[in-house]
Scaffold this motif. Structure first.
Motif, mmCIF file in Angstrom:
data_model
loop_
_atom_site.group_PDB
_atom_site.id
_atom_site.type_symbol
_atom_site.label_atom_id
_atom_site.label_comp_id
_atom_site.label_asym_id
_atom_site.label_seq_id
_atom_site.Cartn_x
_atom_site.Cartn_y
_atom_site.Cartn_z
ATOM 1 N N ASP A 130 0.842 -1.204 0.000
ATOM 2 C CA ASP A 130 0.000 0.000 0.000
ATOM 3 C C ASP A 130 0.875 1.251 0.000
ATOM 4 N N ARG A 133 1.820 1.834 -3.492
ATOM 5 C CA ARG A 133 0.681 2.370 -4.261
ATOM 6 C C ARG A 133 0.513 3.863 -3.985
ATOM 7 N N MET A 134 0.675 4.252 -2.712
ATOM 8 C CA MET A 134 0.503 5.658 -2.361
ATOM 9 C C MET A 134 1.597 6.527 -2.974
ATOM 10 N N MET A 135 2.717 5.908 -3.363
ATOM 11 C CA MET A 135 3.768 6.669 -4.044
ATOM 12 C C MET A 135 3.629 6.533 -5.564
ATOM 13 N N SER A 136 2.454 6.048 -6.012
ATOM 14 C CA SER A 136 2.189 5.821 -7.449
ATOM 15 C C SER A 136 3.186 4.853 -8.069
ATOM 16 N N ARG B 55 -7.706 5.680 3.921
ATOM 17 C CA ARG B 55 -7.524 4.700 2.844
ATOM 18 C C ARG B 55 -8.519 4.946 1.700
ATOM 19 N N GLY B 58 -7.075 7.869 -0.213
ATOM 20 C CA GLY B 58 -5.917 7.425 -1.000
ATOM 21 C C GLY B 58 -6.267 6.422 -2.077
ATOM 22 N N LEU B 60 -7.007 3.351 -1.653
ATOM 23 C CA LEU B 60 -6.515 2.005 -1.324
ATOM 24 C C LEU B 60 -7.681 1.056 -1.088
ATOM 25 N N ARG B 87 -2.602 10.456 -6.658
ATOM 26 C CA ARG B 87 -1.704 10.105 -5.544
ATOM 27 C C ARG B 87 -0.396 10.891 -5.591
ATOM 28 N N LEU B 90 -0.580 13.360 -3.118
ATOM 29 C CA LEU B 90 -0.752 12.878 -1.739
ATOM 30 C C LEU B 90 0.539 12.266 -1.211
ATOM 31 N N MET B 92 1.590 9.731 2.244
ATOM 32 C CA MET B 92 0.955 9.019 3.350
ATOM 33 C C MET B 92 1.990 8.391 4.272
ATOM 34 N N MET B 170 -1.223 12.644 4.573
ATOM 35 C CA MET B 170 -2.094 11.871 5.459
ATOM 36 C C MET B 170 -1.222 11.062 6.419
#
Lengths: 259, 275
Positions: A130, A133-136, B55, B58, B60, B87, B90, B92, B170
Protein backbone atom coordinates in the motif's frame (compact mmCIF):
# COMPACT_ATOMS: atom_id res chain seq x y z
CA UNK A 1 -29.49 -33.38 0.90
CA UNK A 2 -28.91 -33.75 -2.86
CA UNK A 3 -29.92 -30.14 -3.42
CA UNK A 4 -27.40 -29.06 -0.77
CA UNK A 5 -24.68 -31.14 -2.39
CA UNK A 6 -25.44 -29.63 -5.81
CA UNK A 7 -25.50 -26.15 -4.28
CA UNK A 8 -22.11 -26.72 -2.65
CA UNK A 9 -20.69 -28.14 -5.84
CA UNK A 10 -22.00 -25.13 -7.75
CA UNK A 11 -20.48 -22.82 -5.14
CA UNK A 12 -17.07 -24.51 -5.33
CA UNK A 13 -17.14 -24.50 -9.13
CA UNK A 14 -18.10 -20.85 -9.26
CA UNK A 15 -15.33 -19.90 -6.78
CA UNK A 16 -12.81 -22.02 -8.68
CA UNK A 17 -13.65 -20.32 -11.99
CA UNK A 18 -13.57 -16.93 -10.26
CA UNK A 19 -10.12 -17.73 -8.86
CA UNK A 20 -8.87 -18.88 -12.26
CA UNK A 21 -10.07 -15.60 -13.73
CA UNK A 22 -8.25 -13.63 -11.05
CA UNK A 23 -5.04 -15.58 -11.62
CA UNK A 24 -5.35 -14.95 -15.36
CA UNK A 25 -5.78 -11.21 -14.80
CA UNK A 26 -2.87 -11.19 -12.33
CA UNK A 27 -0.74 -13.15 -14.79
CA UNK A 28 -1.49 -10.73 -17.63
CA UNK A 29 -0.74 -7.73 -15.36
CA UNK A 30 2.57 -9.34 -14.40
CA UNK A 31 3.41 -10.04 -18.06
CA UNK A 32 2.64 -6.45 -19.04
CA UNK A 33 4.69 -5.18 -16.07
CA UNK A 34 7.62 -7.40 -17.06
CA UNK A 35 7.85 -5.84 -20.53
CA UNK A 36 7.09 -2.26 -19.44
CA UNK A 37 10.07 0.04 -18.80
CA UNK A 38 11.94 0.69 -16.63
CA UNK A 39 13.56 -2.76 -16.66
CA UNK A 40 14.13 -3.97 -13.09
CA UNK A 41 17.50 -5.55 -13.83
CA UNK A 42 18.90 -5.13 -10.31
CA UNK A 43 15.76 -6.56 -8.69
CA UNK A 44 15.75 -9.44 -11.19
CA UNK A 45 19.40 -10.29 -10.46
CA UNK A 46 18.73 -10.12 -6.71
CA UNK A 47 15.84 -12.53 -7.12
CA UNK A 48 17.88 -14.90 -9.30
CA UNK A 49 20.31 -15.01 -6.38
CA UNK A 50 17.56 -15.52 -3.77
CA UNK A 51 15.57 -18.09 -5.71
CA UNK A 52 18.33 -19.76 -7.70
CA UNK A 53 21.73 -19.48 -6.06
CA UNK A 54 20.34 -20.09 -2.57
CA UNK A 55 18.61 -23.24 -3.89
CA UNK A 56 21.83 -24.70 -5.29
CA UNK A 57 22.72 -26.84 -2.28
CA UNK A 58 19.30 -28.48 -1.95
CA UNK A 59 19.13 -29.07 -5.73
CA UNK A 60 22.64 -30.56 -5.94
CA UNK A 61 22.27 -32.78 -2.88
CA UNK A 62 18.80 -33.96 -3.93
CA UNK A 63 19.95 -34.59 -7.51
CA UNK A 64 22.89 -36.65 -6.31
CA UNK A 65 20.69 -38.66 -3.92
CA UNK A 66 18.00 -39.32 -6.53
CA UNK A 67 20.65 -40.34 -9.08
CA UNK A 68 22.24 -42.74 -6.59
CA UNK A 69 18.88 -44.35 -5.77
CA UNK A 70 18.06 -44.61 -9.47
CA UNK A 71 21.47 -46.17 -10.08
CA UNK A 72 20.96 -48.72 -7.31
CA UNK A 73 17.36 -49.62 -8.18
CA UNK A 74 18.09 -49.58 -11.91
CA UNK A 75 21.14 -51.81 -11.60
CA UNK A 76 19.34 -54.34 -9.35
CA UNK A 77 16.41 -54.51 -11.77
CA UNK A 78 18.43 -54.58 -14.99
CA UNK A 79 20.84 -57.21 -13.71
CA UNK A 80 17.93 -59.65 -13.45
CA UNK A 81 17.50 -59.40 -17.23
CA UNK A 82 21.22 -59.23 -17.95
CA UNK A 83 20.79 -55.69 -19.22
CA UNK A 84 22.90 -53.81 -16.65
CA UNK A 85 24.90 -52.14 -19.43
CA UNK A 86 21.74 -50.07 -20.10
CA UNK A 87 21.99 -48.41 -16.70
CA UNK A 88 23.22 -45.11 -18.19
CA UNK A 89 20.21 -44.97 -20.52
CA UNK A 90 17.73 -45.76 -17.73
CA UNK A 91 19.18 -43.23 -15.31
CA UNK A 92 19.64 -40.60 -18.01
CA UNK A 93 16.21 -40.85 -19.62
CA UNK A 94 14.41 -41.02 -16.25
CA UNK A 95 16.22 -37.94 -15.00
CA UNK A 96 16.13 -35.89 -18.17
CA UNK A 97 12.59 -36.60 -19.32
CA UNK A 98 10.83 -36.75 -15.97
CA UNK A 99 12.52 -36.64 -12.60
CA UNK A 100 14.80 -33.67 -13.21
CA UNK A 101 12.16 -31.06 -14.08
CA UNK A 102 9.53 -32.47 -11.69
CA UNK A 103 11.79 -32.87 -8.63
CA UNK A 104 13.34 -29.47 -9.27
CA UNK A 105 9.91 -27.84 -9.48
CA UNK A 106 8.76 -29.53 -6.26
CA UNK A 107 11.96 -28.65 -4.39
CA UNK A 108 11.95 -25.08 -5.67
CA UNK A 109 8.30 -24.72 -4.68
CA UNK A 110 9.14 -25.82 -1.15
CA UNK A 111 12.19 -23.62 -0.78
CA UNK A 112 11.81 -20.60 -3.03
CA UNK A 113 8.08 -20.57 -3.84
CA UNK A 114 7.04 -20.60 -0.21
CA UNK A 115 9.62 -17.91 0.59
CA UNK A 116 8.30 -15.75 -2.25
CA UNK A 117 4.73 -16.05 -0.99
CA UNK A 118 5.74 -15.36 2.60
CA UNK A 119 7.77 -12.30 1.60
CA UNK A 120 5.04 -10.74 -0.54
CA UNK A 121 2.37 -11.71 2.03
CA UNK A 122 4.33 -10.04 4.80
CA UNK A 123 4.63 -6.93 2.64
CA UNK A 124 0.84 -6.97 2.28
CA UNK A 125 0.34 -7.42 6.03
CA UNK A 126 2.75 -4.60 6.91
CA UNK A 127 1.22 -2.24 4.32
CA UNK A 128 4.46 -2.07 2.32
CA UNK A 129 2.57 -2.65 -0.94
CA UNK A 130 0.00 0.00 0.00
CA UNK A 131 2.93 2.30 0.73
CA UNK A 132 4.16 1.75 -2.84
CA UNK A 133 0.68 2.37 -4.26
CA UNK A 134 0.50 5.66 -2.36
CA UNK A 135 3.77 6.67 -4.04
CA UNK A 136 2.19 5.82 -7.45
CA UNK A 137 4.58 2.88 -7.78
CA UNK A 138 3.06 -0.35 -9.06
CA UNK A 139 3.82 -3.22 -6.64
CA UNK A 140 3.39 -5.64 -9.53
CA UNK A 141 6.07 -3.82 -11.52
CA UNK A 142 8.52 -3.34 -8.66
CA UNK A 143 8.02 -6.47 -6.54
CA UNK A 144 6.02 -9.18 -8.31
CA UNK A 145 7.35 -9.16 -11.89
CA UNK A 146 11.08 -9.52 -10.98
CA UNK A 147 10.29 -12.44 -8.67
CA UNK A 148 8.08 -14.22 -11.22
CA UNK A 149 10.61 -13.67 -14.02
CA UNK A 150 13.47 -14.90 -11.85
CA UNK A 151 11.52 -18.06 -11.03
CA UNK A 152 10.98 -18.70 -14.74
CA UNK A 153 14.67 -18.08 -15.48
CA UNK A 154 16.13 -20.23 -12.70
CA UNK A 155 13.88 -23.27 -13.06
CA UNK A 156 15.49 -24.70 -16.28
CA UNK A 157 18.97 -23.95 -14.91
CA UNK A 158 18.27 -25.67 -11.61
CA UNK A 159 16.66 -28.57 -13.44
CA UNK A 160 19.76 -28.96 -15.64
CA UNK A 161 21.93 -28.93 -12.54
CA UNK A 162 19.71 -31.50 -10.82
CA UNK A 163 20.05 -33.75 -13.88
CA UNK A 164 23.85 -33.39 -14.00
CA UNK A 165 24.18 -34.29 -10.32
CA UNK A 166 21.68 -37.12 -10.78
CA UNK A 167 23.73 -38.56 -13.64
CA UNK A 168 26.83 -38.29 -11.46
CA UNK A 169 25.00 -40.08 -8.61
CA UNK A 170 23.99 -42.89 -10.99
CA UNK A 171 27.60 -43.14 -12.19
CA UNK A 172 28.94 -43.32 -8.62
CA UNK A 173 26.64 -46.20 -7.67
CA UNK A 174 26.70 -48.02 -11.03
CA UNK A 175 30.44 -47.78 -11.69
CA UNK A 176 32.15 -47.32 -8.32
CA UNK A 177 29.82 -49.40 -6.13
CA UNK A 178 28.34 -52.00 -8.49
CA UNK A 179 31.41 -52.35 -10.67
CA UNK A 180 29.85 -51.48 -14.03
CA UNK A 181 32.29 -50.24 -16.66
CA UNK A 182 32.41 -46.44 -16.78
CA UNK A 183 32.59 -46.34 -20.58
CA UNK A 184 29.53 -48.58 -20.84
CA UNK A 185 27.54 -46.25 -18.55
CA UNK A 186 28.45 -43.15 -20.54
CA UNK A 187 28.02 -44.69 -24.00
CA UNK A 188 24.62 -46.13 -23.02
CA UNK A 189 23.62 -42.66 -21.87
CA UNK A 190 24.92 -40.99 -25.02
CA UNK A 191 23.20 -43.37 -27.40
CA UNK A 192 19.83 -43.23 -25.62
CA UNK A 193 19.46 -39.49 -25.11
CA UNK A 194 18.43 -37.38 -28.10
CA UNK A 195 19.35 -33.74 -27.50
CA UNK A 196 16.58 -32.07 -29.53
CA UNK A 197 13.90 -34.35 -28.16
CA UNK A 198 14.84 -35.26 -24.61
CA UNK A 199 17.06 -32.41 -23.43
CA UNK A 200 15.21 -29.50 -25.05
CA UNK A 201 11.90 -31.08 -24.05
CA UNK A 202 13.14 -31.32 -20.50
CA UNK A 203 14.15 -27.67 -20.46
CA UNK A 204 10.78 -26.69 -21.93
CA UNK A 205 9.02 -28.65 -19.18
CA UNK A 206 11.11 -26.89 -16.53
CA UNK A 207 10.28 -23.54 -18.12
CA UNK A 208 6.53 -24.28 -17.94
CA UNK A 209 6.93 -25.34 -14.30
CA UNK A 210 8.82 -22.10 -13.63
CA UNK A 211 5.89 -20.11 -15.02
CA UNK A 212 3.41 -22.07 -12.90
CA UNK A 213 5.37 -21.89 -9.64
CA UNK A 214 6.27 -18.22 -10.17
CA UNK A 215 2.67 -17.27 -10.92
CA UNK A 216 1.13 -19.25 -8.06
CA UNK A 217 3.70 -18.15 -5.47
CA UNK A 218 3.44 -14.45 -6.30
CA UNK A 219 -0.36 -14.55 -6.67
CA UNK A 220 -0.86 -16.28 -3.32
CA UNK A 221 1.38 -13.76 -1.59
CA UNK A 222 -0.21 -10.78 -3.32
CA UNK A 223 -3.74 -11.85 -2.40
CA UNK A 224 -3.00 -13.13 1.10
CA UNK A 225 -5.05 -11.81 4.01
CA UNK A 226 -3.11 -9.06 5.84
CA UNK A 227 -2.60 -11.10 9.02
CA UNK A 228 0.03 -13.58 10.21
CA UNK A 229 -2.53 -16.38 9.83
CA UNK A 230 -3.29 -15.14 6.31
CA UNK A 231 0.39 -15.22 5.34
CA UNK A 232 0.72 -18.70 6.83
CA UNK A 233 -2.33 -19.94 4.88
CA UNK A 234 -1.04 -18.41 1.67
CA UNK A 235 2.37 -20.03 2.10
CA UNK A 236 0.88 -23.46 2.74
CA UNK A 237 -1.47 -22.99 -0.18
CA UNK A 238 1.44 -22.15 -2.49
CA UNK A 239 3.24 -25.39 -1.65
CA UNK A 240 0.13 -27.53 -2.04
CA UNK A 241 -1.38 -25.87 -5.12
CA UNK A 242 1.92 -25.42 -6.98
CA UNK A 243 3.03 -29.01 -6.30
CA UNK A 244 -0.27 -30.51 -7.46
CA UNK A 245 -0.42 -28.19 -10.48
CA UNK A 246 3.13 -29.15 -11.49
CA UNK A 247 2.25 -32.86 -11.34
CA UNK A 248 -0.97 -32.39 -13.31
CA UNK A 249 0.75 -30.27 -15.97
CA UNK A 250 3.57 -32.81 -16.11
CA UNK A 251 1.08 -35.47 -17.15
CA UNK A 252 -0.52 -33.31 -19.83
CA UNK A 253 2.78 -32.07 -21.25
CA UNK A 254 4.02 -35.66 -21.45
CA UNK A 255 0.76 -36.97 -22.91
CA UNK A 256 0.22 -34.18 -25.44
CA UNK A 257 3.76 -33.40 -26.60
CA UNK A 258 5.52 -36.64 -25.70
CA UNK A 259 8.16 -34.74 -23.71
CA UNK B 1 -22.89 11.34 9.80
CA UNK B 2 -22.41 14.96 8.88
CA UNK B 3 -19.84 17.47 10.00
CA UNK B 4 -19.13 21.10 9.37
CA UNK B 5 -20.55 22.89 6.32
CA UNK B 6 -18.87 21.80 3.13
CA UNK B 7 -16.01 24.15 2.39
CA UNK B 8 -15.81 24.95 -1.32
CA UNK B 9 -12.04 25.40 -1.16
CA UNK B 10 -11.41 22.25 0.86
CA UNK B 11 -8.39 20.21 -0.16
CA UNK B 12 -10.40 17.06 0.43
CA UNK B 13 -14.15 16.70 0.81
CA UNK B 14 -16.20 13.58 1.46
CA UNK B 15 -19.93 13.61 0.76
CA UNK B 16 -22.26 10.92 2.03
CA UNK B 17 -19.53 8.27 1.91
CA UNK B 18 -20.54 4.75 2.83
CA UNK B 19 -18.05 1.96 3.27
CA UNK B 20 -18.43 -1.55 4.59
CA UNK B 21 -16.16 -4.56 4.82
CA UNK B 22 -17.80 -7.95 4.23
CA UNK B 23 -21.20 -6.44 4.97
CA UNK B 24 -19.96 -4.78 8.20
CA UNK B 25 -20.55 -1.03 7.85
CA UNK B 26 -17.62 1.18 8.85
CA UNK B 27 -18.54 4.57 7.42
CA UNK B 28 -22.22 5.48 7.47
CA UNK B 29 -22.89 8.32 5.03
CA UNK B 30 -19.89 10.35 6.17
CA UNK B 31 -19.78 13.97 5.08
CA UNK B 32 -16.83 16.12 6.05
CA UNK B 33 -14.20 18.37 4.57
CA UNK B 34 -10.55 19.06 5.22
CA UNK B 35 -9.53 22.69 4.70
CA UNK B 36 -6.52 23.55 2.56
CA UNK B 37 -3.30 24.29 4.44
CA UNK B 38 -4.73 23.27 7.82
CA UNK B 39 -4.16 20.35 10.14
CA UNK B 40 -7.29 18.23 10.46
CA UNK B 41 -7.30 15.38 12.93
CA UNK B 42 -9.81 12.55 12.72
CA UNK B 43 -10.20 11.45 16.30
CA UNK B 44 -11.99 8.36 17.49
CA UNK B 45 -11.77 5.03 19.22
CA UNK B 46 -10.51 1.79 17.74
CA UNK B 47 -12.68 0.58 14.86
CA UNK B 48 -14.36 3.97 14.42
CA UNK B 49 -13.21 4.15 10.79
CA UNK B 50 -10.38 6.70 11.09
CA UNK B 51 -7.89 4.71 9.04
CA UNK B 52 -10.61 3.76 6.57
CA UNK B 53 -11.21 7.46 5.83
CA UNK B 54 -7.54 7.90 4.90
CA UNK B 55 -7.52 4.70 2.84
CA UNK B 56 -10.69 5.79 0.99
CA UNK B 57 -9.09 9.17 0.20
CA UNK B 58 -5.92 7.43 -1.00
CA UNK B 59 -7.95 5.03 -3.15
CA UNK B 60 -6.52 2.01 -1.32
CA UNK B 61 -10.06 0.84 -0.61
CA UNK B 62 -13.12 1.74 -2.67
CA UNK B 63 -16.17 3.18 -0.96
CA UNK B 64 -19.54 1.80 -1.99
CA UNK B 65 -21.44 5.07 -2.06
CA UNK B 66 -20.82 8.81 -1.95
CA UNK B 67 -18.32 11.24 -3.39
CA UNK B 68 -14.66 11.88 -2.61
CA UNK B 69 -13.27 15.18 -3.92
CA UNK B 70 -9.50 15.68 -3.91
CA UNK B 71 -8.12 19.00 -5.16
CA UNK B 72 -11.40 19.64 -6.94
CA UNK B 73 -11.63 16.24 -8.65
CA UNK B 74 -14.18 13.55 -7.86
CA UNK B 75 -12.07 10.41 -7.54
CA UNK B 76 -14.96 8.06 -6.79
CA UNK B 77 -14.95 6.46 -10.24
CA UNK B 78 -11.25 6.80 -10.97
CA UNK B 79 -9.35 3.81 -12.33
CA UNK B 80 -5.82 2.87 -11.27
CA UNK B 81 -4.12 5.16 -13.77
CA UNK B 82 -6.16 8.23 -12.84
CA UNK B 83 -5.81 7.43 -9.16
CA UNK B 84 -2.04 7.24 -9.57
CA UNK B 85 -2.09 10.80 -10.91
CA UNK B 86 -4.08 11.96 -7.88
CA UNK B 87 -1.70 10.11 -5.54
CA UNK B 88 1.13 12.28 -6.82
CA UNK B 89 -0.52 15.06 -4.84
CA UNK B 90 -0.75 12.88 -1.74
CA UNK B 91 1.77 11.65 0.77
CA UNK B 92 0.96 9.02 3.35
CA UNK B 93 2.64 8.04 6.57
CA UNK B 94 1.35 4.63 7.58
CA UNK B 95 0.85 3.52 11.17
CA UNK B 96 3.66 0.95 11.00
CA UNK B 97 5.79 3.06 8.66
CA UNK B 98 5.31 0.74 5.65
CA UNK B 99 8.98 1.17 4.77
CA UNK B 100 10.34 -1.55 2.49
CA UNK B 101 12.19 -3.76 4.94
CA UNK B 102 14.69 -5.03 2.36
CA UNK B 103 15.92 -1.51 1.56
CA UNK B 104 18.04 0.80 3.69
CA UNK B 105 16.49 3.97 5.04
CA UNK B 106 18.38 5.91 2.36
CA UNK B 107 16.97 3.74 -0.43
CA UNK B 108 13.47 3.89 1.06
CA UNK B 109 13.54 7.68 0.82
CA UNK B 110 15.25 7.65 -2.55
CA UNK B 111 12.71 5.24 -4.05
CA UNK B 112 9.90 7.74 -4.83
CA UNK B 113 12.45 10.20 -6.24
CA UNK B 114 14.01 7.52 -8.46
CA UNK B 115 10.60 6.32 -9.63
CA UNK B 116 8.75 9.60 -10.02
CA UNK B 117 11.33 12.22 -10.89
CA UNK B 118 14.13 12.67 -13.39
CA UNK B 119 16.63 13.69 -10.71
CA UNK B 120 20.13 12.25 -10.97
CA UNK B 121 21.67 10.21 -8.16
CA UNK B 122 23.69 13.13 -6.67
CA UNK B 123 20.57 15.31 -6.45
CA UNK B 124 18.57 12.42 -4.98
CA UNK B 125 21.28 11.79 -2.38
CA UNK B 126 21.25 15.49 -1.43
CA UNK B 127 17.47 15.53 -1.09
CA UNK B 128 17.39 12.33 0.97
CA UNK B 129 20.07 13.59 3.36
CA UNK B 130 18.26 16.93 3.67
CA UNK B 131 15.00 15.19 4.61
CA UNK B 132 16.69 12.79 7.00
CA UNK B 133 18.44 15.69 8.73
CA UNK B 134 15.13 17.55 8.95
CA UNK B 135 13.54 14.66 10.85
CA UNK B 136 16.62 14.11 13.04
CA UNK B 137 17.81 10.90 11.39
CA UNK B 138 20.96 12.11 9.70
CA UNK B 139 23.12 9.18 10.80
CA UNK B 140 20.85 6.20 10.10
CA UNK B 141 20.68 6.28 6.30
CA UNK B 142 22.59 3.01 5.93
CA UNK B 143 20.43 1.05 8.37
CA UNK B 144 17.50 -1.20 7.56
CA UNK B 145 14.06 -0.33 8.98
CA UNK B 146 14.26 -3.37 11.27
CA UNK B 147 17.25 -1.81 13.01
CA UNK B 148 15.34 1.35 14.03
CA UNK B 149 13.08 2.09 16.99
CA UNK B 150 9.35 2.73 16.52
CA UNK B 151 9.77 6.49 16.79
CA UNK B 152 12.63 6.52 14.28
CA UNK B 153 10.61 4.43 11.83
CA UNK B 154 7.73 6.91 12.07
CA UNK B 155 10.09 9.81 11.42
CA UNK B 156 11.66 8.00 8.45
CA UNK B 157 8.17 7.26 7.12
CA UNK B 158 7.26 10.92 7.54
CA UNK B 159 10.39 11.96 5.64
CA UNK B 160 9.52 9.55 2.81
CA UNK B 161 5.94 10.83 2.70
CA UNK B 162 6.99 14.45 2.22
CA UNK B 163 10.06 13.96 0.05
CA UNK B 164 8.03 14.42 -3.16
CA UNK B 165 6.42 17.63 -1.87
CA UNK B 166 2.81 16.45 -1.70
CA UNK B 167 -0.05 18.94 -1.45
CA UNK B 168 -1.80 16.77 1.09
CA UNK B 169 -0.14 14.66 3.77
CA UNK B 170 -2.09 11.87 5.46
CA UNK B 171 -0.76 10.40 8.69
CA UNK B 172 -2.28 7.25 10.12
CA UNK B 173 -1.88 7.10 13.90
CA UNK B 174 1.44 8.96 13.99
CA UNK B 175 1.56 8.89 17.80
CA UNK B 176 0.57 5.29 18.50
CA UNK B 177 3.03 3.09 20.35
CA UNK B 178 5.45 5.94 21.07
CA UNK B 179 6.93 7.20 24.33
CA UNK B 180 6.00 10.78 25.37
CA UNK B 181 9.26 12.26 24.07
CA UNK B 182 8.81 10.65 20.65
CA UNK B 183 5.19 11.82 20.57
CA UNK B 184 6.29 15.42 21.18
CA UNK B 185 9.02 15.07 18.54
CA UNK B 186 6.56 13.82 15.88
CA UNK B 187 4.08 16.48 16.90
CA UNK B 188 6.67 19.23 16.48
CA UNK B 189 7.71 17.82 13.10
CA UNK B 190 4.13 17.74 11.83
CA UNK B 191 3.52 21.30 12.99
CA UNK B 192 6.72 22.49 11.32
CA UNK B 193 5.91 20.73 8.05
CA UNK B 194 2.47 22.30 8.03
CA UNK B 195 3.73 25.80 8.78
CA UNK B 196 6.85 25.85 6.64
CA UNK B 197 5.60 23.90 3.62
CA UNK B 198 1.91 24.78 3.83
CA UNK B 199 0.94 21.14 3.36
CA UNK B 200 -2.67 20.23 4.12
CA UNK B 201 -2.64 17.53 6.80
CA UNK B 202 -5.12 14.79 7.52
CA UNK B 203 -4.21 12.87 10.65
CA UNK B 204 -6.02 9.92 12.15
CA UNK B 205 -5.37 9.51 15.84
CA UNK B 206 -6.79 8.44 19.15
CA UNK B 207 -4.14 10.37 21.07
CA UNK B 208 -6.21 13.16 22.58
CA UNK B 209 -3.55 15.47 24.10
CA UNK B 210 -1.54 15.67 20.86
CA UNK B 211 -4.69 16.13 18.82
CA UNK B 212 -5.88 19.02 20.91
CA UNK B 213 -2.45 20.69 20.76
CA UNK B 214 -1.89 20.15 17.05
CA UNK B 215 -5.22 20.36 15.24
CA UNK B 216 -6.79 23.31 13.50
CA UNK B 217 -9.87 21.16 13.01
CA UNK B 218 -10.94 18.02 14.84
CA UNK B 219 -13.39 15.50 13.43
CA UNK B 220 -14.57 13.17 16.15
CA UNK B 221 -15.93 9.80 15.06
CA UNK B 222 -17.64 7.88 17.80
CA UNK B 223 -20.28 5.18 17.62
CA UNK B 224 -21.67 6.32 14.25
CA UNK B 225 -21.74 9.86 15.57
CA UNK B 226 -19.65 12.64 14.15
CA UNK B 227 -18.75 16.00 15.63
CA UNK B 228 -16.39 18.55 14.13
CA UNK B 229 -14.89 21.85 15.09
CA UNK B 230 -11.80 23.48 16.45
CA UNK B 231 -10.27 21.92 19.57
CA UNK B 232 -11.76 24.78 21.61
CA UNK B 233 -15.22 24.20 20.17
CA UNK B 234 -15.07 20.51 20.96
CA UNK B 235 -13.83 21.16 24.50
CA UNK B 236 -16.78 23.49 25.02
CA UNK B 237 -19.24 21.02 23.50
CA UNK B 238 -22.26 20.10 25.60
CA UNK B 239 -22.61 16.79 23.75
CA UNK B 240 -22.01 14.09 26.43
CA UNK B 241 -20.45 11.72 23.88
CA UNK B 242 -17.89 14.34 22.91
CA UNK B 243 -17.18 15.20 26.55
CA UNK B 244 -16.86 11.53 27.46
CA UNK B 245 -14.32 10.93 24.71
CA UNK B 246 -12.27 14.08 25.24
CA UNK B 247 -12.15 13.67 29.02
CA UNK B 248 -11.33 9.96 28.59
CA UNK B 249 -14.03 9.09 31.12
CA UNK B 250 -15.35 5.55 31.22
CA UNK B 251 -18.92 4.94 32.21
CA UNK B 252 -18.48 2.12 34.72
CA UNK B 253 -22.10 1.08 34.38
CA UNK B 254 -21.08 -0.22 30.94
CA UNK B 255 -18.86 -2.85 32.57
CA UNK B 256 -20.90 -6.00 32.47
CA UNK B 257 -21.34 -7.68 35.85
CA UNK B 258 -21.91 -10.97 34.04
CA UNK B 259 -18.34 -10.80 32.82
CA UNK B 260 -17.13 -11.34 36.38
CA UNK B 261 -19.78 -13.91 37.21
CA UNK B 262 -18.66 -15.99 34.26
CA UNK B 263 -15.21 -16.40 35.82
CA UNK B 264 -15.07 -19.64 37.76
CA UNK B 265 -13.50 -18.73 41.15
CA UNK B 266 -12.27 -22.30 41.60
CA UNK B 267 -10.34 -22.29 38.36
CA UNK B 268 -9.24 -18.67 38.62
CA UNK B 269 -8.61 -17.87 42.28
CA UNK B 270 -7.50 -14.33 41.55
CA UNK B 271 -11.04 -13.63 40.29
CA UNK B 272 -12.18 -13.50 43.93
CA UNK B 273 -10.25 -10.29 44.31
CA UNK B 274 -12.01 -8.83 41.32
CA UNK B 275 -15.37 -9.48 42.89
Amino acid sequence: MIVDAIRHLGGYTSRFIDELGRIAVFGSQTTVAAVTPPARVRAFVDQVYNLGVLSLVIICVSGLAVGMVLGLQGYNTLVRFGAEESLGAVVGLSLIRELGPVFTALLTTGRAGSATTAEIGTMVATEQLDGLRMMSISPIHLIVAPKALAMIAVMPLLSALFIVFGLAGGYVVGVWVMGLDGGTYVSSLESAVVFSDDVLGSLLKALVFGVLVGLIATYRGYTSAPTSAGVSRATTSTVVVASVTVLIFDYFITALWGV
Amino acid sequence: MEASPHAQDAAVALTDVEMSFDGRPVLHGLTCSFPRGKISVVLGGSGAGKTTILRVIGGLVRHQKGKVMIAGQDTSRFGDREMNEIRRKLGMMFQGGALLDSLTIFDNLALPLRERTKLGEPAIADEVRKQLTAVGLANVDGLLPGQLSGGMIKRAALARAIITNPEILMCDEPFSGLDPISVKRIEALLRRINRELGITMLISSHHIPSTLRLADQVILLQQNHLAAGTPEELRASKDPRVAEFLNEEVDETLVDEDMFRSIDPERAPQARHLR
